[in-house]
Design a protein around this motif. Structure first.
Motif, PDB file in Angstrom:
ATOM      1  N   LYS A 163      -7.844  -0.853   0.593  1.00 39.95           N
ATOM      2  CA  LYS A 163      -7.588  -1.943   0.258  1.00 39.95           C
ATOM      3  C   LYS A 163      -8.081  -3.102   1.152  1.00 39.95           C
ATOM      4  O   LYS A 163      -8.350  -4.329   0.868  1.00 39.95           O
ATOM      5  CB  LYS A 163      -6.073  -2.194  -0.058  1.00 39.95           C
ATOM      6  CG  LYS A 163      -5.645  -1.335  -1.330  1.00 39.95           C
ATOM      7  CD  LYS A 163      -4.142  -1.759  -1.857  1.00 39.95           C
ATOM      8  CE  LYS A 163      -3.791  -1.051  -2.941  1.00 39.95           C
ATOM      9  NZ  LYS A 163      -2.380  -0.889  -3.083  1.00 39.95           N
ATOM     10  N   PHE A 179       0.816  -1.130   0.026  1.00 38.59           N
ATOM     11  CA  PHE A 179       0.050  -0.218  -0.086  1.00 38.59           C
ATOM     12  C   PHE A 179       0.624   1.184  -0.108  1.00 38.59           C
ATOM     13  O   PHE A 179       2.109   0.898   0.254  1.00 38.59           O
ATOM     14  CB  PHE A 179      -0.943   0.012   1.247  1.00 38.59           C
ATOM     15  CG  PHE A 179      -0.244  -0.170   2.670  1.00 38.59           C
ATOM     16  CD1 PHE A 179       0.064   0.984   3.338  1.00 38.59           C
ATOM     17  CD2 PHE A 179       0.101  -1.254   3.248  1.00 38.59           C
ATOM     18  CE1 PHE A 179       0.793   1.198   4.550  1.00 38.59           C
ATOM     19  CE2 PHE A 179       0.718  -1.260   4.344  1.00 38.59           C
ATOM     20  CZ  PHE A 179       1.112  -0.106   4.940  1.00 38.59           C
ATOM     21  N   ASP A 225      -4.786   4.435   1.636  1.00 40.85           N
ATOM     22  CA  ASP A 225      -4.802   3.356   0.720  1.00 40.85           C
ATOM     23  C   ASP A 225      -4.761   2.021   1.467  1.00 40.85           C
ATOM     24  O   ASP A 225      -5.366   0.923   0.996  1.00 40.85           O
ATOM     25  CB  ASP A 225      -3.440   3.290  -0.221  1.00 40.85           C
ATOM     26  CG  ASP A 225      -3.071   2.396  -1.360  1.00 40.85           C
ATOM     27  OD1 ASP A 225      -4.216   2.195  -1.765  1.00 40.85           O
ATOM     28  OD2 ASP A 225      -2.069   1.778  -1.452  1.00 40.85           O
ATOM     29  N   PHE A 269      -3.956  -6.337  -2.744  1.00 37.32           N
ATOM     30  CA  PHE A 269      -2.711  -5.692  -2.226  1.00 37.32           C
ATOM     31  C   PHE A 269      -1.460  -6.060  -3.263  1.00 37.32           C
ATOM     32  O   PHE A 269      -0.734  -5.347  -3.596  1.00 37.32           O
ATOM     33  CB  PHE A 269      -2.227  -6.242  -0.800  1.00 37.32           C
ATOM     34  CG  PHE A 269      -3.178  -5.734   0.269  1.00 37.32           C
ATOM     35  CD1 PHE A 269      -3.076  -4.380   0.633  1.00 37.32           C
ATOM     36  CD2 PHE A 269      -3.991  -6.577   0.502  1.00 37.32           C
ATOM     37  CE1 PHE A 269      -3.968  -3.970   1.830  1.00 37.32           C
ATOM     38  CE2 PHE A 269      -4.922  -6.246   1.641  1.00 37.32           C
ATOM     39  CZ  PHE A 269      -4.825  -4.925   2.262  1.00 37.32           C
TER      40      PHE A 269
END
Length: 566
Positions: free
Chosen positions: A298, A289, A294, A409
């Protein structure tokens, strides 16, 4: 998928807008419970619910003081608010807690309550009454303030790498660099910085050791280990079971770890501690990330692929601001999921940079968060707080279950395989470290009069027993002698560590079930979590479709499964 339609629970005992400002105004609610005399089973049950509500309000108030202090350890005002609770409210809570516990037992002998978990709750209260001593209240206050010192010392540690001041978690990210000289330089910088404070941390632990030993002696125990087994409600296993666990890890896990490390050494040649986290093929560290936003985005997607409810839990937490995930100076070390007893929506704290380890921490704490949501509607707070052997099963199982959905990821297939392999290697490596820390704590408290030299010598002896035979520590012994000081559990939550090992074994079994049959495996996992602490540990593990077992045969079987996955 949108967040949960969140509504804070309505109070029935305390005013809806009541906030704790001092013990004087809080005490009347405890006095009400002390003076009230239930006349039948129904009024006794209502008394228990009012007691639970009051304890939940107090717990959440303390939680926020702790959370805010750990988010900014260098803020004197936040420390003062936490200290005020510890010094001016908590001693009264301890005294009234014992009074109300005794009243609960008296009422339980008069009225019969037939609820799942009630018998376990009474068993725990009986144990708490048995070990309570008035003279320990002030000692617990001293202990808590000493623990704050540890957070302040370690939270203020930084190192300078290439003219940049970095926190210890930020610097730790460099240990995955393909640049071996850089890794060594960073590892030595981190180790030197920790070594600077080793005398201070040694003295701090000696102070804690003395206070804890006195607590145990006051309560009629010969040592603090035995006191803690009682205080933590370890009804399902004994110290000897822990020693058997250590032995099983030494015989069944370390050979597997040795094989994996030997493969790495063959590629690197000389194999030092700063090589442990690096990719042996010279690849750059995995970056799952970019930043906190982020990571959370995710995580939502990953959890949605497991079950839509799990995503809604994360979204609800985000909407309430219940995350602090990025590492920064002045922030306490480590990571945690703090259950908020009244709200029922927990808070996740961690020190993320951008590593695979940070991803694992997020899904680990996310597993705890899922657990908090699964139990939030149980009627009493005692039912909502399962033992740590089960709490850690929730989190460690989520590490492995989520791994099946890490493509969000790692969209690149090779990166995904590499991430899974690295995590499984960490899972195997964690088990010997857990045995090391646990065995060390048994020795510390069984031998409270030991010297500082004895302490360091014993740590090295135990460390070497569970250390792989491949990593070369020659010339680095001075760092090895004090490496235990980085383990915050030893300072802050003594004896809370072997649970990780027991739960890790359980988590491997949960993951194996999930891989065989995702639908059934997930149903069993959620069924276990939803029970909270309404059944004993063995029954809760059985609800998850696994065994509470740390025999050599069982562990060896699980190791074969992990090896096959690798």
């Amino acid at each position: 998928m949108s967040k949960l339609a969140f509504e804070k629970k309505k109070r029935s005992f305390l005013p809806q807008d009541y906030q704790i400002t001092s013990w004087d105004e809080l005490s009347k609610y405890f006095e009400d419970l002390k003076q009230r005399e239930p006349s039948d089973a129904d009024s006794f049950l209502q008394w228990l619910k009012d007691k639970s509500e009051l304890e939940s309000v107090v717990s959440e108030d303390f939680a926020w003081r702790y959370i805010k202090m750990t988010c900014q350890t260098d803020d004197a005002g936040l420390q003062k608010k936490y200290q005020d609770f510890v010094e001016n409210i908590q001693p009264h809570l301890a005294a009234y807690g014992d009074i109300l516990n005794q009243k609960t037992l008296e009422l339980a002998n008069t009225f019969e309550i037939n609820e799942p978990g009630y018998t376990l709750m009474i068993r725990g209260i009986e144990e708490a009454v048995k070990i309570f001593r008035q003279e320990n209240i002030s000692l617990f206050t001293d202990i808590q303030m000493k623990q704050v010192e540890y957070q302040t010392i370690t939270g203020g540690m930084t190192v300078h790498i290439d003219d940049k001041e970095l926190t210890m978690p930020q610097a730790g990210g460099y240990l995955q660099s393909p640049d071996r000289p850089l890794r060594e330089r960073v590892w030595r910088a981190i180790s030197e910085r920790r070594l600077q404070d080793h005398e201070t941390l040694d003295k701090l632990f000696s102070d804690l050791l003395g206070l804890r030993h006195q607590v145990a002696r006051n309560a009629g125990f010969s040592n603090f280990r035995d006191y803690m087994f009682s205080a933590m409600g370890r009804f399902d296993y004994s110290p000897q079971d822990c020693f058997d666990f250590h032995e099983a890890i030494a015989e069944t896990v370390i050979p597997v770890v040795d094989t994996l490390e030997q493969e790495r050494k063959e590629k690197l040649g000389d194999y030092k501690p700063w090589d442990a986290k690096a990719d042996v093929d010279g690849k750059a560290p995995l970056k799952p990330f970019e930043n906190a936003e982020d990571l959370l985005n995710k995580t939502e997607i990953c959890f949605r692929q497991i079950h839509p409810d799990f995503t809604s839990y994360i979204q609800t937490m985000r909407s309430l601001g219940h995350f602090d995930v990025e590492s920064r100076k002045g922030k306490a070390p480590g990571g945690y999921n703090y259950p908020l007893e009244e709200t029922g929506v927990p808070f996740i704290f961690m020190n993320a940079t951008d590593t695979l380890r940070d991803l694992v921490t997020m899904v680990h704490e996310g597993g705890h968060a899922i657990h908090s949501f699964q139990v939030r509607d149980l009627s009493l707070n005692a039912y909502r707080n399962p033992p740590m052997e089960v709490a850690e099963l929730a989190s460690m199982s989520m590490e492995l279950i989520s791994m099946e959905h890490w493509d969000v990821f790692f969209p690149n297939e090779e990166d995904l395989k590499r991430a899974k392999r690295e995590h499984l290697r960490d899972v195997l490596g964690a088990l010997p470290w857990i045995a090391t820390v646990d065995q060390f704590q048994h020795w510390l408290y069984e031998n409270p009069s030991h010297s500082l030299e004895d302490r360091a010598d014993k740590w090295v002896e135990i460390f070497n027993r569970f250390q792989d035979s491949v990593t070369d520590w020659r010339g680095l012994e001075k760092y090895q002698r004090y490496s235990w000081q980085k383990q915050l559990h030893i300072y802050e939550v003594p004896f809370y560590y072997i649970e990780y090992g027991m739960a890790q074994l359980g988590a491997i079994s949960v993951w194996r079930n999930y891989k065989k049959d995702p639908k059934k495996g997930l149903e069993q996992y959620r069924a276990c979590l939803s029970l909270g602490y309404t059944k004993d540990i063995k029954s809760l593990y059985a609800a998850a479709g696994i065994r509470f077992d740390f025999s050599k045969e069982y562990i060896a079987d699980l190791m074969e499964f992990v090896k096959s996955e690798l």
